[in-house]
Design a protein around this motif. Structure first.
Motif, PDB file in Angstrom:
ATOM      1  N   TRP A 401       0.840  -1.202   0.000  1.00  0.00           N
ATOM      2  CA  TRP A 401       0.000   0.000   0.000  1.00  0.00           C
ATOM      3  C   TRP A 401       0.872   1.249   0.000  1.00  0.00           C
ATOM      4  CZ3 TRP A 401      -4.634   1.783  -0.941  1.00  0.00           C
ATOM      5  CH2 TRP A 401      -5.104   2.947  -0.352  1.00  0.00           C
ATOM      6  N   ARG A 406      -2.268   6.761  -1.883  1.00  0.00           N
ATOM      7  CA  ARG A 406      -3.504   6.069  -1.523  1.00  0.00           C
ATOM      8  C   ARG A 406      -3.895   5.017  -2.561  1.00  0.00           C
ATOM      9  NH1 ARG A 406      -7.511  10.724   0.873  1.00  0.00           N
ATOM     10  NH2 ARG A 406      -6.282  11.245   2.667  1.00  0.00           N
ATOM     11  N   PHE A 476     -14.247  -3.786   1.846  1.00  0.00           N
ATOM     12  CA  PHE A 476     -14.536  -2.705   2.798  1.00  0.00           C
ATOM     13  C   PHE A 476     -15.866  -2.064   2.422  1.00  0.00           C
ATOM     14  CE2 PHE A 476     -13.871   0.938   5.515  1.00  0.00           C
ATOM     15  CZ  PHE A 476     -13.079   0.416   6.520  1.00  0.00           C
ATOM     16  N   SER A 490      -8.834  -4.395  -0.906  1.00  0.00           N
ATOM     17  CA  SER A 490      -7.504  -4.749  -0.373  1.00  0.00           C
ATOM     18  C   SER A 490      -6.968  -5.937  -1.155  1.00  0.00           C
ATOM     19  CB  SER A 490      -7.624  -5.128   1.111  1.00  0.00           C
ATOM     20  OG  SER A 490      -8.149  -4.063   1.837  1.00  0.00           O
TER      21      SER A 490
ATOM     22  N   GLN B 130      -3.336  10.715   6.239  1.00  0.00           N
ATOM     23  CA  GLN B 130      -4.793  10.550   6.097  1.00  0.00           C
ATOM     24  C   GLN B 130      -5.495  11.872   5.768  1.00  0.00           C
ATOM     25  OE1 GLN B 130      -3.084   8.713   8.351  1.00  0.00           O
ATOM     26  NE2 GLN B 130      -3.560   6.713   7.461  1.00  0.00           N
ATOM     27  N   LEU B 131      -5.066  12.942   6.414  1.00  0.00           N
ATOM     28  CA  LEU B 131      -5.637  14.273   6.137  1.00  0.00           C
ATOM     29  C   LEU B 131      -4.480  15.267   6.097  1.00  0.00           C
ATOM     30  CD1 LEU B 131      -8.673  14.387   8.623  1.00  0.00           C
ATOM     31  CD2 LEU B 131      -8.838  14.322   6.137  1.00  0.00           C
ATOM     32  N   GLU B 207     -15.378  10.844   5.688  1.00  0.00           N
ATOM     33  CA  GLU B 207     -15.785   9.541   5.159  1.00  0.00           C
ATOM     34  C   GLU B 207     -14.571   8.631   5.242  1.00  0.00           C
ATOM     35  OE1 GLU B 207     -17.217  10.559   1.336  1.00  0.00           O
ATOM     36  OE2 GLU B 207     -19.194  11.071   2.097  1.00  0.00           O
ATOM     37  N   GLN B 208     -14.801   7.425   5.753  1.00  0.00           N
ATOM     38  CA  GLN B 208     -13.664   6.536   5.971  1.00  0.00           C
ATOM     39  C   GLN B 208     -13.692   5.359   5.024  1.00  0.00           C
ATOM     40  OE1 GLN B 208     -12.947   5.297   9.941  1.00  0.00           O
ATOM     41  NE2 GLN B 208     -13.389   7.298  10.788  1.00  0.00           N
ATOM     42  N   PHE B 209     -12.541   5.055   4.556  1.00  0.00           N
ATOM     43  CA  PHE B 209     -12.393   3.908   3.688  1.00  0.00           C
ATOM     44  C   PHE B 209     -11.105   3.212   4.111  1.00  0.00           C
ATOM     45  CE2 PHE B 209     -11.306   1.859  -0.315  1.00  0.00           C
ATOM     46  CZ  PHE B 209     -12.525   1.276  -0.586  1.00  0.00           C
ATOM     47  N   GLY B 210     -11.073   1.903   4.105  1.00  0.00           N
ATOM     48  CA  GLY B 210      -9.877   1.248   4.634  1.00  0.00           C
ATOM     49  C   GLY B 210      -9.405   0.082   3.794  1.00  0.00           C
ATOM     50  N   VAL B 211      -8.114  -0.135   3.803  1.00  0.00           N
ATOM     51  CA  VAL B 211      -7.545  -1.327   3.165  1.00  0.00           C
ATOM     52  C   VAL B 211      -6.703  -2.054   4.217  1.00  0.00           C
ATOM     53  CG1 VAL B 211      -7.536  -0.358   0.847  1.00  0.00           C
ATOM     54  CG2 VAL B 211      -5.537  -0.070   2.280  1.00  0.00           C
ATOM     55  N   ASN B 220      -5.149   0.368   6.860  1.00  0.00           N
ATOM     56  CA  ASN B 220      -4.730   1.665   6.317  1.00  0.00           C
ATOM     57  C   ASN B 220      -5.985   2.444   5.956  1.00  0.00           C
ATOM     58  OD1 ASN B 220      -1.756   1.484   6.076  1.00  0.00           O
ATOM     59  ND2 ASN B 220      -2.290  -0.313   4.849  1.00  0.00           N
ATOM     60  N   TYR B 221      -6.221   3.518   6.677  1.00  0.00           N
ATOM     61  CA  TYR B 221      -7.445   4.280   6.421  1.00  0.00           C
ATOM     62  C   TYR B 221      -7.217   5.382   5.395  1.00  0.00           C
ATOM     63  CZ  TYR B 221     -10.005   2.139  10.253  1.00  0.00           C
ATOM     64  OH  TYR B 221     -10.654   1.249  11.052  1.00  0.00           O
ATOM     65  N   VAL B 222      -8.213   5.553   4.578  1.00  0.00           N
ATOM     66  CA  VAL B 222      -8.256   6.711   3.693  1.00  0.00           C
ATOM     67  C   VAL B 222      -9.393   7.581   4.213  1.00  0.00           C
ATOM     68  CG1 VAL B 222      -8.723   7.478   1.347  1.00  0.00           C
ATOM     69  CG2 VAL B 222      -7.485   5.348   1.716  1.00  0.00           C
ATOM     70  N   LEU B 223      -9.069   8.777   4.649  1.00  0.00           N
ATOM     71  CA  LEU B 223     -10.109   9.671   5.154  1.00  0.00           C
ATOM     72  C   LEU B 223     -10.388  10.750   4.114  1.00  0.00           C
ATOM     73  CD1 LEU B 223      -9.064  10.249   8.888  1.00  0.00           C
ATOM     74  CD2 LEU B 223     -10.379   8.403   7.907  1.00  0.00           C
ATOM     75  N   VAL B 224     -11.652  10.955   3.850  1.00  0.00           N
ATOM     76  CA  VAL B 224     -12.034  12.003   2.900  1.00  0.00           C
ATOM     77  C   VAL B 224     -12.918  12.994   3.647  1.00  0.00           C
ATOM     78  CG1 VAL B 224     -13.185  12.483   0.713  1.00  0.00           C
ATOM     79  CG2 VAL B 224     -11.992  10.317   1.046  1.00  0.00           C
TER      80      VAL B 224
END
Lengths: 548, 260
Positions: A401, A406, A476, A490, B130-131, B207-211, B220-224
Motif C-alpha cells: 500500500w 492512496r 470494505f 484490499s 490521512q488528512l 468519510e472513511q475507507f480502509g484497506v 490503512n485508512y483513507v479519510l475524505v
C-alpha cells in the motif's frame, strides 16, 4: 405526505391557534414568560426536521413556526394575533405543495450512485483483472438511478444497484439499503410464483423442484422434467427474468449450475408449461399465478440445495464411528477474538476436541463451509493449521500500500507489487486420516481462502454441487446516503503477483472442485423428497470407500 | 459595555467550577490523544484527529453551555443585574456585555482545545497522510461558526431561563436529543445546517475507507473530508443568520424582561 410532515403540519396549525388564543390571554394576565411559548414551536420544528430532514415543500410550515417567534419580540396582542394568523395561512400552503409537487421528499438516488461509483473508480481493485469498462457501466446504469430518483422508487434504486453490482462478477461487490427494501426488490425482480422452481440437472435436463401441492393435479411433482415454460426453453425464460440480471456469480461454472432457476418466476396471470409425465409423454398445462412472490419459493429451494450441517459455528459433530464434521458457518468467533485478531482460544478448543476424537477412533473429518460468507483470515489459519500436513504452508501474499498516493503499488508490467507472504504451520492432528471440505457458491471470501489453502493438500478433497464463490480480495464497506456499498479494495496475491483466487475476464476462479457432486434425479429425490443432505452423504460414502 | 465585559471575565476567572471544567476538558482532550499510546498499533495524528474530532466536539457543546450559563445567569441569581439596570446601564449594554464574552470565551477555548489536540497528536504520533494539515486547520477554523451559533443559542437560553444549572442541563439534554432524534439523518448532507451541533459534526466528520492485509490487524485508512467549499459557504452563512436570530430573540426577551 409522510407521517412526520403531517405531524409537523398539524403542530404548526395547532401552535398558530394556541398562539392566537394566548395573545388575548397574555394581555389579560401579563407575564413576560408567555414569550417563551412563542419560541417553543420553532425549536420543536427544528427537532422534527432533524429527524426527517428539511423539505422545500414544507417551507410554509417552517415560515409559520418562524412567524410565531414574533411573539417573543412583541408583547402586543395585535402583533401576536397577526403573526399567528399569517403563520396559519403559510402553514396551509404546505398541504397542496406537498401533495402536488412531484419532487416532494425526492431522494437523489442518482447522486448516491455517482458518489458510490466515484469511490469504486478510485479504489476497486479488479477492474483491470476482470477487464471491466467502469465508465461504460456508469453510463449504462445512470439512467436507471435517475428514473428511480424521478419516481421516488427505493425498490427501483435497490434493483439498479443489484444489477450494477452483478456486472462485476465479484461476490464482494454488493449494495444493501434496508432489509425490507431488499426483500421487496427481490420479490419484485423475481416475478410471480406458479408453484415450482426449475433447476438444470448435470445432464442438461430441466426439472421441477420445491413443487407446490396444488400442482399434483397436473402431474407435476419434484423431478418432473419441464420442457418449455411460457413457450420458451427454461434457459430462455430464465433470461426474461429481471432477477437473472441481478444475480452475480464470480465463477461461470456456478452460474451454469443455476441456469434456468429464475425461469419459473416469469409469466402472466397463467403460464403455459410443457412437461413429461411419468410415462414419458408430453403434457401441457396452464399454471395459475399463486399469491406469494416467486422469491419465497426460490429461497426455499436454494436453502435445500445449499444448506449445511445443522450445527453451531466452529463446533464438531460426530457423523459416525470414524468421522467428525466441523461446521463453520462464519469465519468469525467471539467479539473479543475478532477485535484482537487472536484466535488462539478457539484454536486451542478445537485442537483439544480433535485430539480427544482421535483417541476415540475418529480418523476422518468433514469440514463444512457451505454458505459461509466469510469473515477473517485469522480463522482460516487457525483451522488450516490443525488439519494441514506437518510443516510450513504458504497461504497468500499481500500487496504493498502506498500511503502517499492512496493506492496499491503496481509493477511496470501492471501487476501489483508483492509484499510479505503469509504462511502457517500444519499440525496434521488427524494423522493419516482424510478430510473432505464441503463448499458451495455461497462459500465466499475467507471461506474461499480456506478452500484455496486446503485444496492442494494430499489429505484433502474438496466437494460440492458448486465451487466456492471465487471472491477473495479484502472487502470494505462504504456508507452512502441511502444504503451501503461494499467492494474489493484490499489486494491479495499469489506469490508471483497474480490475483489470488478471484476470476478474471474468463470468469474461472482459482478454486475448483476435486469432486463435483452431480445434481441428478437421485440428488433431486434425496434433497426435495427425502430431505437428506445429499452432498454430505456423498462425502461420507467417499470416506468409507476410499479412506476406511 | 467594556467595563461590564471586563467584570464578567473577572467573575468567570473566579468561578471554581469553571476552572474545574477547563481542567477536565483539557484532560479529556489529552487522554483522547494519549490513549492510543497504550495500543500495540498506534495511529497517525491525522488519522486520530480525523476519527476523534466529531466526538471531541460533544465536550465543546457542554462547555459552551456552561460558559454561557455562568456568564449570563450569575448576575440574575444574586440580583446584580437588577442593580446594574437601576444604576442607568442600558439593557443593550447589560445584554451584549455578557453575551460577547460568553461567545468569545467559548469559541477561543474550543479552538484552543482542538488545536491543542492536533498539536499533541502530531508530537506523539507524527502527522501521517490521512488528512492534510491545511484541511484540519480549515475544518477547525470553520467550526468556529457553528460554535458561535451554539453559543448565541445558549446566551438566549440563559437570559430566558436565568438558572445556570438548567441551562447546563439543557446543553447535555440537547446532545442526547440530537443523537436520539437526529439518528441517521444527522450527518446527512442535506440536514446538517438544521442544528449547530449537526453542522459542526458535519464539518469535522470524514468519510472513511480502509484497506488491510492478510495476517495483520492493521488497517490503512483513507479519510475524505465531508466538507466542500459550497458546504463551507452554507455553514458560514447559516451560522451567522442563526447566531443573529438567537441573539436578537434573547435581547428582545431581556429588553422587556421584568427581571423577576
Amino acid at each position: 405526505m409522510i407521517y412526520f410532515d403531517i405531524l409537523l403540519f398539524l403542530l404548526a396549525l395547532l401552535s398558530c391557534g394556541a398562539a392566537y388564543w394566548l395573545a388575548g390571554y397574555a394581555e389579560r394576565v401579563p407575564d413576560t414568560r408567555w414569550r417563551i411559548c412563542y419560541l417553543i414551536p420553532a425549536i420543536i420544528g427544528i427537532l422534527f426536521s432533524l429527524h426527517e430532514g428539511a423539505e422545500q415543500c414544507m417551507a410554509g410550515v417552517y415560515l409559520a413556526l418562524l412567524l410565531l417567534t414574533a411573539g417573543v419580540f412583541s408583547q402586543k396582542a395585535a402583533v401576536r394575533k397577526k403573526a399567528a394568523a399569517a403563520g396559519a395561512l403559510c402553514a396551509l400552503t404546505a398541504l397542496p405543495l406537498c401533495l402536488l409537487i412531484p419532487s416532494y421528499r425526492r431522494k437523489d438516488y442518482a447522486a448516491d450512485f455517482r458518489k458510490g461509483f466515484s469511490y469504486m473508480k478510485k479504489y476497486y481493485l479488479l477492474a483491470e483483472h476482470k477487464q471491466l469498462d467502469l465508465d461504460a457501466l456508469y453510463q449504462k446504469y445512470l439512467p436507471d438511478f435517475e428514473a428511480a430518483t424521478a419516481q421516488k422508487d427505493a425498490i427501483a434504486n435497490e434493483i439498479a444497484w443489484t444489477k450494477f453490482c452483478a456486472e462485476f462478477h465479484d461476490g464482494h461487490v454488493g449494495y444493501s439499503s434496508s432489509r425490507s427494501v431488499s426483500n421487496q426488490a427481490l420479490a419484485q425482480a423475481s416475478g410471480h410464483d406458479y408453484g415450482l422452481v426449475i433447476v438444470t440437472l448435470s445432464d442438461g435436463k430441466t426439472v421441477a423442484v420445491q413443487t407446490d401441492a396444488s400442482l399434483e393435479k397436473y402431474g407435476i411433482r419434484n423431478g418432473t422434467e419441464i420442457l418449455t415454460w411460457n413457450g420458451m426453453t427454461p434457459a430462455e425464460a430464465d433470461r426474461q427474468s429481471e432477477l437473472y440480471a441481478a444475480r452475480s456469480f464470480a465463477d461461470i461454472d456456478n452460474e451454469q449450475f443455476y441456469a434456468g432457476i429464475c425461469a419459473a418466476g416469469t409469466g402472466g396471470e397463467t403460464v403455459p408449461v410443457e412437461f413429461l409425465d411419468e410415462n414419458g409423454s408430453v403434457q401441457r398445462a396452464d399454471l395459475p399465478q399463486l399469491s406469494a412472490p416467486y422469491s419465497e419459493r426460490l429461497e426455499a429451494a436454494l436453502d435445500v440445495l445449499n444448506r449445511g450441517v445443522n450445527a453451531d459455528n466452529l463446533q464438531f459433530t460426530e457423523l459416525d464411528d470414524t468421522t467428525v464434521c466441523l461446521r463453520i458457518r462464519d469465519m468469525m468467533d467471539d467479539t473479543k477474538s475478532m477485535e484482537s485478531g487472536d484466535f488462539s482460544t478457539v484454536q486451542r478448543r478445537l485442537r483439544s476436541e480433535l485430539v480427544s476424537f482421535r483417541k476415540q477412533g475418529i480418523r476422518n473429518a468433514v469440514i463444512d463451509i457451505r454458505s459461509n460468507g466469510g469473515g477473517t483470515d485469522g480463522i482460516v489459519t487457525a483451522v488450516a493449521e490443525l488439519f494441514a500436513p506437518e510443516g510450513e504452508h504458504y497461504y497468500v501474499t499481500n500487496g504493498v500500500w502506498d500511503e502517499q498516493n492512496r493506492c496499491f503499488i503496481r509493477e511496470e508490467n501492471g501487476r501489483f507489487k508483492t509484499g510479505g507472504d503469509v504462511t502457517f504451520n500444519g499440525e496434521q492432528l488427524l494423522g493419516d486420516g482424510h478430510i473432505v471440505l464441503l463448499v458451495n457458491s455461497g462459500s465466499a471470501s475467507a471461506s474461499d481462502h480456506l478452500c484455496h489453502v486446503l485444496r492442494g493438500m494430499e489429505n484433502v478433497t474438496v466437494m460440492g454441487f458448486t465451487e466456492s464463490n471465487g471472491s477473495a480480495q479484502g472487502v470494505f464497506g462504504l456508507n452512502l446516503d441511502y444504503g451501503s456499498l461494499s467492494f474489493s479494495s484490499s489486494v491479495m496475491l499469489e506469490k508471483d503477483g497474480s490475483i489470488f483466487i478471484d476470476s478474471g475476464a474468463d470468469r474461472q476462479s482459482g478454486n475448483g472442485l476435486d469432486i463435483r457432486v452431480p445434481l441428478d434425479e437421485t440428488a433431486v429425490n434425496a434433497l426435495f423428497e427425502k430431505d437428506e443432505d445429499y452432498v454430505l452423504e456423498q462425502a461420507l460414502d467417499l470416506l468409507h470407500e476410499k479412506y476406511p | 459595555m467594556r467595563r461590564i465585559m471586563a467584570s464578567q471575565l473577572y467573575q468567570l476567572k473566579r468561578i471554581r467550577a469553571m476552572w474545574m471544567l477547563i481542567i477536565g476538558i483539557t484532560l479529556i482532550f489529552l487522554l483522547t490523544v494519549i490513549g492510543p499510546l497504550l495500543n500495540l498499533e498506534r495511529p497517525t495524528a491525522s488519522l486520530l484527529i480525523g476519527q476523534q474530532m466529531p466526538l471531541l466536539f460533544v465536550m465543546l457543546t457542554i462547555m459552551t453551555g456552561v460558559v454561557s450559563a455562568f456568564l449570563c445567569t450569575n448576575d440574575f441569581t444574586d440580583q446584580t443585574l437588577n442593580h446594574e439596570v437601576l444604576s442607568g446601564v442600558s439593557r443593550m449594554e447589560s445584554y451584549f456585555g455578557r453575551a460577547i464574552p460568553a461567545i468569545l470565551v467559548s469559541v477561543v477555548l474550543s479552538l484552543f482545545w482542538l488545536a491543542m489536540a492536533v498539536c499533541a497528536a502530531d508530537v506523539l504520533y507524527g502527522w501521517g497522510n490521512q488528512l492534510s494539515v491545511q484541511t484540519v486547520a480549515a475544518e477547525i477554523l470553520l467550526t468556529a461558526f457553528p460554535l458561535i451559533r451554539l453559543s448565541c443559542f445558549f446566551v438566549m437560553l440563559s437570559f430566558i431561563i436565568k438558572r445556570p444549572f438548567i441551562v447546563i442541563g439543557i446543553s447535555c439534554a440537547m446532545i442526547y436529543l440530537i443523537f436520539q432524534v437526529g439518528g441517521s439523518t444527522l450527518f446527512n448532507a442535506h440536514n446538517y445546517y438544521l442544528a449547530g451541533i449537526a453542522n459542526a459534526f458535519y464539518i469535522l466528520n470524514t468519510e472513511q475507507f480502509g484497506v488491510f492485509a492478510a495476517g495483520s490487524e492493521h488497517i490503512n485508512y483513507v479519510l475524505v473530508p465531508t466538507v466542500t467549499p459550497a458546504s463551507a459557504a452554507v455553514t458560514v452563512a447559516v451560522s451567522l443568520v442563526f447566531s443573529a436570530g438567537w441573539l436578537l430573540l434573547g435581547y428582545s426577551y431581556f429588553h422587556h424582561d421584568d427581571l423577576k
